[in-house]
Design an enzyme around this catalytic site. Structure first.
Site, mmCIF file in Angstrom:
data_model
loop_
_atom_site.group_PDB
_atom_site.id
_atom_site.type_symbol
_atom_site.label_atom_id
_atom_site.label_comp_id
_atom_site.label_asym_id
_atom_site.label_seq_id
_atom_site.Cartn_x
_atom_site.Cartn_y
_atom_site.Cartn_z
ATOM 1 C CG HIS A 194 20.942 48.203 10.748
ATOM 2 N ND1 HIS A 194 20.329 47.839 11.917
ATOM 3 C CD2 HIS A 194 22.018 47.376 10.613
ATOM 4 C CE1 HIS A 194 20.985 46.842 12.468
ATOM 5 N NE2 HIS A 194 22.026 46.537 11.710
ATOM 6 C CB CYS A 210 25.370 45.893 10.731
ATOM 7 S SG CYS A 210 25.220 44.970 9.184
#
Length: 333
Positions: A194, A210
């Site tokens: 992301h 992440c």
């Protein structure tokens, strides 16, 4: 040898102040593994190393390790800055996305269309910190979301609450959303690639597992990486590769690990062990050399290689060469 064709796939830059998205290189033929070149730039009075890194497709670790004598926050006007934009491609298949955690870097090998030459794109990334490690393994992109909402897990909410920074159950899209404007969900439950609302942290070990990218980078890959693209997550601090007859070595710092229960190692800062000792790095070096010379015999300058292991600055350097018509590898001399 001629340098690879270098493309910038964003708006034409009218000023060096604007960020570059990625570096795109012609994919070397089989048996060759090196792309790019180490280059240099000169800092301006208002620059930080992070500003320079972002303009040139680099992250925090990239630029700081390559310029250890330069002040990160005030390099000063006219200072020469090393840009470590030469890379040994990661080992394994050249397809889909490869995330090498040890070098804080993504490699994307798009499927070449008919009549087009294959290329490789590379981007800096942030990875999971020691208590929220990014997992290794093979997965794929299973979905993509524009303007994602963030649903922080209970463990993250408790962590923020303990720090006096309580989080809502849902963080809507906008400037306060740490996912940025684009997110790609992986087959590993709970893990994403992301964007970010804090680009200064790209190229560091700061996430909850992440993969975080510069806003301009995630915007580009979001449009070009299709769902079902394979994603291979590896941890390779030592990489060997061939550049013609030159044997090239690239070494990054070994990622620290949490102190394992029952371990007798002395903790650092209360909960982590020191980086892997040099002996372990040299063992890895030997194993990697044997692997890279399994099908193509080569000789290694061990002193030069050990020097790179000690520096671990991520800058590839020639440390050996191919031996033509040799019966045995120099690894066994």
């Amino acid at each position: 040898m001629p340098l690879d064709r270098k493309l910038i796939h964003s708006l034409v830059l009218t000023s060096l102040a604007g960020p570059v998205t990625a570096e795109v290189y012609d994919l070397p033929a089989a048996g060759n593994d090196v792309v790019g070149a180490v280059t240099y730039t000169t800092s301006r009075a208002e620059d930080t190393l992070l500003d320079i890194a972002r303009r040139h497709g680099l992250g925090y670790e990239d630029i700081v390790r390559a310029n250890p004598e330069v002040d990160t926050w005030l390099p000063g006007e006219g200072t020469q800055i090393v840009l470590p934009t030469r890379y040994i491609l990661p080992p394994g298949p050249r397809r889909g996305v490869v995330l090498n955690l040890a070098e804080y870097r993504m490699y994307y090998f798009p499927q070449a269309k008919n009549g087009e030459d294959p290329v490789v794109m590379t981007y800096p990334i942030s990875i999971g910190r020691m208590d929220w490690e990014t997992p290794l393994g093979l997965t794929q992109v299973i979905s993509k979301v524009r303007n994602p909402s963030w649903y922080p897990p209970e463990s993250v909410r408790q962590e923020h609450l303990a720090d006096g920074d309580p989080l809502p159950r849902v963080v809507p899209p906008g400037p306060q959303n740490p996912l940025g404007d684009f997110a790609m969900r992986l087959g590993l439950p709970g893990y994403l690639i992301h964007g970010t609302n804090r680009p200064a942290g790209v190229g560091m070990r700061v996430t909850h597992g992440c993969i975080r990218m510069f806003p301009e980078d995630i915007e580009y890959v979001f449009e070009h990486i299709p769902v079902k693209t394979p994603v291979r997550i590896i941890n390779e601090p030592v990489k060997f590769g061939w550049d013609g007859d030159d044997l090239v070595l690239e070494v990054h710092r070994t990622l620290e690990r949490p102190l394992e229960e029952g371990s007798e190692a002395e903790p650092v800062d209360g909960d982590v062990v020191e980086e892997a000792p040099v002996a372990d790095a040299l063992t890895t070096l030997t194993m990697k050399f044997i692997a890279v010379t399994r099908e193509r015999t080569g000789q290694l300058d061990w002193l030069a290689a050990e020097s790179l292991v000690d520096k671990a600055d991520g800058i590839p350097a020639t440390t050996g060469f191919a031996i033509k018509n040799a019966a045995t590898s120099a690894a066994f001399e």
